[in-house]
Enzyme design. Structure first.
Site, PDB file in Angstrom:
ATOM      1  N   ASN A   8       0.875  -1.175   0.000  1.00 22.95           N
ATOM      2  CA  ASN A   8       0.000   0.000   0.000  1.00 22.95           C
ATOM      3  C   ASN A   8       0.911   1.223   0.000  1.00 22.95           C
ATOM      4  O   ASN A   8       1.483   1.575   1.027  1.00 22.95           O
ATOM      5  CB  ASN A   8      -0.890  -0.049   1.256  1.00 22.95           C
ATOM      6  CG  ASN A   8      -1.727   1.202   1.418  1.00 22.95           C
ATOM      7  OD1 ASN A   8      -1.808   2.040   0.518  1.00 22.95           O
ATOM      8  ND2 ASN A   8      -2.363   1.328   2.584  1.00 22.95           N
ATOM      9  N   TRP A   9       1.033   1.845  -1.159  1.00 19.98           N
ATOM     10  CA  TRP A   9       1.996   2.955  -1.299  1.00 19.98           C
ATOM     11  C   TRP A   9       1.461   4.268  -0.730  1.00 19.98           C
ATOM     12  O   TRP A   9       2.207   5.258  -0.671  1.00 19.98           O
ATOM     13  CB  TRP A   9       2.382   3.135  -2.774  1.00 19.98           C
ATOM     14  CG  TRP A   9       3.190   2.004  -3.349  1.00 19.98           C
ATOM     15  CD1 TRP A   9       3.599   0.862  -2.702  1.00 19.98           C
ATOM     16  CD2 TRP A   9       3.695   1.898  -4.687  1.00 19.98           C
ATOM     17  NE1 TRP A   9       4.317   0.062  -3.560  1.00 19.98           N
ATOM     18  CE2 TRP A   9       4.387   0.674  -4.796  1.00 19.98           C
ATOM     19  CE3 TRP A   9       3.612   2.713  -5.822  1.00 19.98           C
ATOM     20  CZ2 TRP A   9       5.013   0.255  -5.967  1.00 19.98           C
ATOM     21  CZ3 TRP A   9       4.234   2.294  -6.999  1.00 19.98           C
ATOM     22  CH2 TRP A   9       4.919   1.076  -7.067  1.00 19.98           C
ATOM     23  N   LYS A  10       0.194   4.281  -0.397  1.00 27.78           N
ATOM     24  CA  LYS A  10      -0.440   5.482   0.198  1.00 27.78           C
ATOM     25  C   LYS A  10      -0.195   6.730  -0.660  1.00 27.78           C
ATOM     26  O   LYS A  10      -0.127   6.633  -1.886  1.00 27.78           O
ATOM     27  CB  LYS A  10       0.035   5.662   1.639  1.00 27.78           C
ATOM     28  CG  LYS A  10      -0.162   4.403   2.481  1.00 27.78           C
ATOM     29  CD  LYS A  10      -0.082   4.639   3.951  1.00 27.78           C
ATOM     30  CE  LYS A  10      -0.142   3.305   4.678  1.00 27.78           C
ATOM     31  NZ  LYS A  10      -0.222   3.447   6.113  1.00 27.78           N
ATOM     32  N   HIS A  99      -9.678   1.158   4.511  1.00 29.43           N
ATOM     33  CA  HIS A  99      -8.437   1.277   5.288  1.00 29.43           C
ATOM     34  C   HIS A  99      -8.704   2.199   6.472  1.00 29.43           C
ATOM     35  O   HIS A  99      -9.485   3.150   6.363  1.00 29.43           O
ATOM     36  CB  HIS A  99      -7.328   1.841   4.389  1.00 29.43           C
ATOM     37  CG  HIS A  99      -5.979   1.776   5.029  1.00 29.43           C
ATOM     38  ND1 HIS A  99      -5.578   2.677   5.986  1.00 29.43           N
ATOM     39  CD2 HIS A  99      -4.956   0.898   4.879  1.00 29.43           C
ATOM     40  CE1 HIS A  99      -4.355   2.353   6.381  1.00 29.43           C
ATOM     41  NE2 HIS A  99      -3.958   1.275   5.728  1.00 29.43           N
ATOM     42  N   GLU A 101      -7.144   4.565   7.639  1.00 27.56           N
ATOM     43  CA  GLU A 101      -6.888   5.986   7.365  1.00 27.56           C
ATOM     44  C   GLU A 101      -8.078   6.617   6.642  1.00 27.56           C
ATOM     45  O   GLU A 101      -8.376   7.796   6.832  1.00 27.56           O
ATOM     46  CB  GLU A 101      -5.575   6.138   6.580  1.00 27.56           C
ATOM     47  CG  GLU A 101      -4.382   5.868   7.492  1.00 27.56           C
ATOM     48  CD  GLU A 101      -3.141   5.330   6.807  1.00 27.56           C
ATOM     49  OE1 GLU A 101      -3.049   5.400   5.574  1.00 27.56           O
ATOM     50  OE2 GLU A 101      -2.259   4.820   7.525  1.00 27.56           O
ATOM     51  N   GLU A 169      -5.981  -5.251  10.228  1.00 33.55           N
ATOM     52  CA  GLU A 169      -4.954  -4.249  10.503  1.00 33.55           C
ATOM     53  C   GLU A 169      -5.273  -3.533  11.811  1.00 33.55           C
ATOM     54  O   GLU A 169      -6.067  -2.579  11.821  1.00 33.55           O
ATOM     55  CB  GLU A 169      -4.922  -3.211   9.375  1.00 33.55           C
ATOM     56  CG  GLU A 169      -4.599  -3.775   8.025  1.00 33.55           C
ATOM     57  CD  GLU A 169      -3.935  -2.728   7.135  1.00 33.55           C
ATOM     58  OE1 GLU A 169      -2.822  -2.976   6.680  1.00 33.55           O
ATOM     59  OE2 GLU A 169      -4.525  -1.650   6.941  1.00 33.55           O
ATOM     60  N   GLY A 175       2.012   1.813  10.945  1.00 33.63           N
ATOM     61  CA  GLY A 175       3.020   2.873  10.901  1.00 33.63           C
ATOM     62  C   GLY A 175       3.656   3.199  12.244  1.00 33.63           C
ATOM     63  O   GLY A 175       4.317   4.220  12.384  1.00 33.63           O
ATOM     64  N   SER A 213       2.862  -2.573  10.469  1.00 37.83           N
ATOM     65  CA  SER A 213       4.306  -2.618  10.719  1.00 37.83           C
ATOM     66  C   SER A 213       4.936  -3.965  10.384  1.00 37.83           C
ATOM     67  O   SER A 213       5.853  -4.414  11.077  1.00 37.83           O
ATOM     68  CB  SER A 213       4.613  -2.220  12.174  1.00 37.83           C
ATOM     69  OG  SER A 213       4.197  -0.886  12.405  1.00 37.83           O
ATOM     70  N   GLY A 234       2.606  -1.253   4.395  1.00 32.74           N
ATOM     71  CA  GLY A 234       2.684   0.173   4.091  1.00 32.74           C
ATOM     72  C   GLY A 234       4.131   0.582   3.911  1.00 32.74           C
ATOM     73  O   GLY A 234       4.730   0.425   2.836  1.00 32.74           O
ATOM     74  N   GLY A 235       4.739   1.097   4.966  1.00 29.62           N
ATOM     75  CA  GLY A 235       6.087   1.661   4.914  1.00 29.62           C
ATOM     76  C   GLY A 235       7.101   0.791   4.186  1.00 29.62           C
ATOM     77  O   GLY A 235       7.838   1.271   3.307  1.00 29.62           O
TER      78      GLY A 235
END
Ligand code: PEP
Length: 250
Positions: A8-10, A99, A101, A169, A175, A213, A234-235
């Protein structure tokens, strides 16, 4: 079941960055294709970077791509929305929905997530429906109740041919560098599988991803956990080396 390793490159980077990242993933994957026997690879760039990723993956089907959201509506006067049909037309295979977010910063409710998932299925996209409790909810002993309620109200009506993916999640793990323990992940994923069985005969075939994470150093343990069928990352998905190290851990 083959694992799904999804990035997930956000809201990160430029078109050039997206092109370079996917090229890096492909270049590092090509000499090491054994990894594809145990996992499927998916990247979810921002909408505007999808054409560059599509172009870069052209002819290399091992790296699939998808979006991070879609409209709850089919088409028409919905300024700013990107429909599921448009994503399909751009060769997306998957779309991440609900998600945390989006739930937190865009006020997305379970009902909206459900509507979006219906649009995704109508367009032959595979929705990745995200659920997960906040830290406060976990501390109050409500993690199970919250996740089950999210599933009950976010899942679209399913027939035997629909394909969906669930991502568990925990919000407190996204994150933050904190992860669920393998035991907590096993417990929550097994609970999710049980709930899915009430919605589809194919519950055993639904991939349930863990997200929060996930990194190269914790991926092997999480991905070896019962009912963990992959990761939503993500990251660590923004660096080809880290992302592929997680895929190798699968
Ligand atoms: C995510 O946002 O889906 C996620 C899991 O992020 P991170 O891996 O950075 O925690």
């Amino acid at each position: 079941m083959k694992k799904l390793i999804a990035g997930n490159w956000k809201t990160n980077g430029s078109v050039d960055d997206a092109r370079a990242l996917v090229a890096d993933i492909i270049n590092k994957l090509e000499p090491d294709e054994a990894v594809l026997e145990s996992c499927d690879i998916l990247v979810c760039p921002p909408f505007l970077h999808i054409p560059a990723v599509r172009h870069a993956t052209h002819g290399y089907v091992a790296v699939q791509f998808g979006a991070q959201d879609c409209s709850a509506y089919e088409s028409g006067a919905y300024t700013g929305d990107v429909s599921a049909a448009m994503l399909k037309d751009s060769s997306c295979s998957y779309v991440i929905l609900g998600h945390s977010e989006r739930r937190q910063y865009h006020g997305e409710t379970n009902a909206v997530v459900q509507q979006k998932a219906e649009r995704a299925l109508e367009s032959d996209l595979i929705p990745i429906i995200c659920v997960g409790e906040t830290e406060e909810e976990r501390e109050q002993g409500k993690a199970e109740e919250v996740v089950i309620a999210q599933l009950q109200h976010s899942l679209p009506p399913l027939n035997d041919f629909h394909q969906i993916v669930i991502a568990y999640e925990p919000v407190w793990a996204i994150g933050t560098g904190k992860t669920a323990s393998a035991e907590d992940a096993r417990h929550m994923h097994t609970l999710i599988r049980g709930e899915l069985a009430k919605h589809t005969k194919n519950a055993e075939k639904v991939r349930i991803l863990y997200g929060g994470s996930m990194k190269p150093d914790n991926a092997a343990e999480l991905l070896a956990t019962e009912n963990v069928d992959g990761g939503l990352i993500g990251g660590a998905s923004l660096k080809a080396d880290q992302f592929l190290a997680i895929a190798r851990a699968a």
